[in-house]
Every structure is written in structure tokens, then in C-alpha cells.
Design a protein around this motif. Sequence first.
Motif, PDB file in Angstrom:
ATOM      1  N   GLU A 261     -72.948   3.886  39.659  1.00 12.94           N
ATOM      2  CA  GLU A 261     -73.502   2.885  40.579  1.00 12.94           C
ATOM      3  C   GLU A 261     -75.029   2.926  40.610  1.00 12.94           C
TER       4      GLU A 261
ATOM      5  N   SER B 148     -76.208   1.347  37.148  1.00  7.64           N
ATOM      6  CA  SER B 148     -75.892  -0.082  36.980  1.00  7.64           C
ATOM      7  C   SER B 148     -76.467  -0.953  38.084  1.00  7.64           C
ATOM      8  N   GLY B 149     -76.740  -0.346  39.226  1.00 10.88           N
ATOM      9  CA  GLY B 149     -77.200  -1.134  40.360  1.00 10.88           C
ATOM     10  C   GLY B 149     -76.098  -1.930  41.017  1.00 10.88           C
ATOM     11  N   LYS B 150     -74.830  -1.603  40.680  1.00 10.51           N
ATOM     12  CA  LYS B 150     -73.674  -2.308  41.237  1.00 10.51           C
ATOM     13  C   LYS B 150     -72.654  -1.288  41.738  1.00 10.51           C
ATOM     14  N   THR B 151     -71.841  -1.697  42.707  1.00  9.95           N
ATOM     15  CA  THR B 151     -70.743  -0.842  43.117  1.00  9.95           C
ATOM     16  C   THR B 151     -69.731  -0.768  41.978  1.00  9.95           C
TER      17      THR B 151
ATOM     18  N   GLU C 100     -67.577  -3.876  41.507  1.00  6.04           N
ATOM     19  CA  GLU C 100     -68.324  -5.008  40.952  1.00  6.04           C
ATOM     20  C   GLU C 100     -68.611  -4.805  39.471  1.00  6.04           C
ATOM     21  N   PHE C 101     -68.977  -3.578  39.100  1.00  5.16           N
ATOM     22  CA  PHE C 101     -69.308  -3.283  37.713  1.00  5.16           C
ATOM     23  C   PHE C 101     -68.087  -3.486  36.812  1.00  5.16           C
TER      24      PHE C 101
ATOM     25  N   LYS D 237     -65.396  -5.331  37.418  1.00  2.00           N
ATOM     26  CA  LYS D 237     -65.052  -6.764  37.360  1.00  2.00           C
ATOM     27  C   LYS D 237     -65.911  -7.471  36.324  1.00  2.00           C
ATOM     28  N   GLU D 238     -67.190  -7.191  36.349  1.00  4.64           N
ATOM     29  CA  GLU D 238     -68.120  -7.879  35.459  1.00  4.64           C
ATOM     30  C   GLU D 238     -67.933  -7.484  34.000  1.00  4.64           C
ATOM     31  N   LYS D 239     -67.739  -6.197  33.741  1.00  4.51           N
ATOM     32  CA  LYS D 239     -67.716  -5.691  32.365  1.00  4.51           C
ATOM     33  C   LYS D 239     -66.321  -5.702  31.731  1.00  4.51           C
TER      34      LYS D 239
END
Length: 660
Positions: A468, A471-474, A477-478, A480-482
Motif C-alpha cells: 500500500e 502503490s499509494g492504494k489500498t 483497490e490495487f 481491482k485495478e491490476k
Amino acid sequence: MGFDGLVVTDAMNMLAVVDNFSTYDAMKLAVNAGNDIIIYPPNVEEAINVLDSAVTNNDIDEELINVSVKKILAAKRWLGLDKEKFIDTTKVKQEVINNVNHRRLAVEVAEKSITLVKDDKNLIPVNPADYYKTSCIFLTDRTIPYQPEEKILFDEYLKENFNYVKTHKLVLTSGEIDFDNAFADAKTSNLILLPVFLNIKSFEGNILLDSTYVEFVNKILKLNKPTILISFGNPYILSDVPEVPSYICAYGKVNVSQKAVVDAMLGRINISGRLPISIPNTKYIYKSGLLKNSNGLYFPKEKADSNYNFGFVDSLMNKGIAESAFPGAVLLVAQRGKVVYHKPFGKHTYDNNAVEISEESMFDIASLTKVLGTTSAAMFLYDEGKLKLDEYVKTYLSEFAANGKEKVTIRNLLLHNSGLPAFNPFYKYLSKADDVVDDIMNTKLNSAPGEKYVYSDLGIITLQKIIEKISGKTLDEFLKEKLFVPLKLWHIMFNPPLEYQYYCVPTEFDKEWRHSLVKGKVHDETSYLLNGVAGHAGLFSTAADAAVIMQILMNKGSYGEKQFFKSTTVEEWTKVQNEQSTRGLGWDTKSEENSSAGKKFSLNSFGHTGFTGTSIWADKDRDLVVILFTNRVYPTRDNKKIIKFRPILHDAIIDAVDYF
């Protein structure tokens, strides 16, 4: 080459042998080349006599004969022919000719043989949605016209999978009107398929297409429409029509090959075949062939592939429910990129009126979160050069260095040898997520980094916080995106929202802390304190969505046309790292004894288990994935019957998928 089986000649009465070699020379050369069995010599008695003479003349080493005889006798013993020399033809029909193992092997051979020789316009894989009308024009070497009731499997399978298919079956005696009708349909089609049924026949002196067919194909090509030429037999026909944009070889017209070609065209299977010959007047030489990955894991309509015998597996799953190892489960088996078994069993609870388990049921997968979620996230960052295995944790989280933890590395976290405790009962003395994280940051080590293997939730939660931070994301969220969104996985997630609650399978009736049945909320207490998003637990998933992620790993990091992870990363992270434990990086690997994967999975396997009764095992040698999702903790975690159940089930699955 290391082959230690029987080597058999082709027919020795072929003209290429008979016209160019004496019987003596042919037998001598065949044996000295390493053949154990010589078939169809023109004159058997003469062949035996010249072999005897060749040994006497020292043209053949007698030891070669002795070795071959021993191999033949060993093969006969393996087949039981030393005990029963006469064949019961009724048994042959029941147990051999219609044997599911043989049928399955035939399918595998057919699929692996499919060769994409050329694909100049990238037509393969074909998306049927892109083509409203498809013309399928068969070019055959028969002279008798097809009758309306005569079916060709390739045509039938096409019509099951494409929109509108118009078929024409041309024969060598077809008239001008037949060709004109076929051409008229081709002109109004969006896709043209030209399957050719032309075998290479002995003594014909010709391996080419009939000139009428050549003229017709060239006329088709002038339409400049997407066109695929498919050879079901003679691979040399490209010599006659080299301008065709796409060319597939199947080498025979047996049903398994016809089905394999359609599956290859649709991107359901990998295309990996190579030409066994060179095609004259073209650039396509021996071993040519384009490699294409499948579109992804293929889910057939059937719940179980009829070419496998999963009867005992079915009975074990039903027995597991009957003996209260778990109230409900979904079992999924995938091999070579195809789901061959996907069945739900039981209900959400033991109540007669409970909701039945379905393929859409979402299970709290507990510690499978560590591998499907957190390890995948770490692999992304590792491939991007943002996460280094031998970097100290304190480099990413300075606060972690407190109380003597400054020497712990990322590798230690993934190998579970950081020295951190296995877990802490945070729910007994904390109530906020931040307090849990602070407690971990300030926890003392129980042993020096690298000294001892201790499976640790705390280490993976620490890894989550590093992911986290980078990546700067929880974590949710990370991922889901990747991973989840690119793969269109809509049924794997943290904290399932209200509309998914019906599908969520309950876990435990928590009598100690939450005082309620836990359903649709994470079972693990620490993850619950961390608001349901934790590196060690928290993901909910269907077996199908988990299988897609596993297929990426089986494909060495790729899925369809997208490379998610480097192949070297997948290989390294899914193999045992040292003698201290069976752990890979994040993943576990198969141990020789007491594995949840049983005794029959190869040691070249990786997997993991989850506390709630979930497990995933993948055998690289067999290209096999087994996913078992259960809610064995209902109504209580004290139920541990699954520990004995899992190895037995996995052994039964190996018995079902192995050929012999």
C-alpha cells in the motif's frame, strides 16, 4: 534423446524402401538405427533369415537384438500377455476401445498437433461475434456426393459456436453449379472457412490439390475476405495456394482433430503444433508453426468432462457432506487450460431448508488471500522493480524497525521466517485498525530473521502495508485495478456489498466475540478489525474466479494476449526456496509427507490452504489445478475432519486425470 520405449519402423514394404534397398540392407539399417520392431517386411521368412545372416556377418551387433527382445518381452509382461495370451474381444470393446483414458489421450494428442502455419492477418483466434455469416466450404477427395443426412462433426461444432453458418460440401465430381453456389455464398459472407479433406495415399504419385479446387480457392481469395484454409490430412496443399492468409494443419479428419481445430480457432486451447515436414515452394520448413495462447481458461457447458471418470470423486464429495466434514462445497478441476470438472455440493448449512450451494457461491477463502491477493500484488511490484526481495522492510516502513526488527527483509516475510509471531489475538485487547497495525510495527521478534520457519499472519499484514505504501492504494483497490478488473472477475473481492450477500456462504457462529452467524463478513478476527481488507485474510471468491487467477500462473504469467507477470517471476515464486521449509515465495509447495494435496501430486506442485476449509493446488507437471472451497467451520471451527478428507480427495482426482 533419453527415450527408453519401443521403437517401431514404418511399413517396410513401402516402395521407397523396396525400390531402393535389398532386404538385407533394409533390415540391417533398420536394426542399427535403433528399431526394436520391424513391421510389414515384404517377405517375413526372408527378413528373419537375412537378420540372422547380418548378425553372423557382424553387420548387426547381437547385443542389439538381445536388448530389443528384452524390451519386447517387458512390454508384453506390462500388458499382461505373459499370463493371458488370448484376447477376450468383448473386454477389448468394453475396456479398451471405449476407455475414457484413451479417449482423453486422443484429445490431448489432437489438440497439441494443431499447427497454425500462417496467419498473415491475425484472424486467429476468431471471435464469432465479429462475423454475422460464415461460409464453410468443404473440399474433399471423395467422388460420391454427400447425402443430406451425412454429418461432418467440424460443421456441426461450427454451427454450435458461430452465428449463421452456410455449408457446402464439394467432391471431385461436383459440377459447375455446385462451385457457383458455394462461391455465391462466399461473396455474401463475413468469414470463409475452407476445410480440406485430402489424405496422402500410397501409390497415388500425387499429393496436390485437384486443379479445380486450386482454381476455386484462388477465386475465393480474390474476394479479399477473411479466409482460413484448414487441412484435415495432407499438409502440403499450401504449395498449391500459397496466398491464402491463414493456414491450419490438423493432419487427419478423425473427430477429435475436427473438434480441436474449432477450439483452436476460437482460442479455447493453446496452439503449439509444429510442422513435421517442409512445404515445397513456400518458406514454411520443418518445425515451422505459430504459437498462440488461448483466450483464457475455458469453461465448457458440461459440469464434468465425459472423457474423465470422476465417479469416485463425486462419491467422496457427497460422503464429506454426509459425514459432516462440511455442509457445502464447490470443487473445480482444470487441466491444460480447460475446466474439466466444476460441481457444487450441499447447502449453506446443515438445515434442510438452507440455500443450496451453486457455482456462483462465494466463499470466505481465508488464507488463500495471502497467495491469490497479497502475493499477486507483491509480484506486480517486484516485476516493476519497486519491491526488492532482499531489501529491509524498514526501507519501506521505517516504523517497522522498532524493537530489533531492522534486519527483516521482504524475502523473510514471504518465506515466513521473519521471526514474527504466528498471530496475536488482537480482538481481545484492540478495537481499531490503526491500533492493530501499530501493535505489529512494535512487536518484538521471537527469533532472528531467517533462523526459524513460523507461518505468520503478522508478516503478511506487514507486506500488505508495504504494498500500500509503494502503490499509494489500498490492497483492495490495487488488486481491482491490476488483476480483477482486467480479467473481468466480478466475484472475487473484499467486503462483498449487499447485492452479493445472498451468494456468500456462512462460516462460523461466533459465540466468543461477535455473538452471531458470520456471513458475508470476514471470518478472521484480525481481518475484521482491519475493516475486512487484510493481507492474510478477507477475500471472498467463487471457485471460477480463483481458477482464472491460477491459470495465469499455469500460463507462466500470461492470460489471453496480456502478460500479467514475468514468466521467470512465476517460476521462482512457485518453487521451494530452501531446505528450511516447503515454502515458495508467498506460495507453499508440495511436501513429500502429510500434504493436504495427498501423495500423488508431483513435487513440482504449489498451493495453499485456508482456515475456513478452502484450498488450491496446482501440479505443473500435469498442467492441473484443483480448487476446493468449503465452509468446514460451520457451525464451529472445532470441526477438523477436512484435514483427513483433503488428501484422499486429491489422490482420487489424480487417479481420475492420469492416463494409466
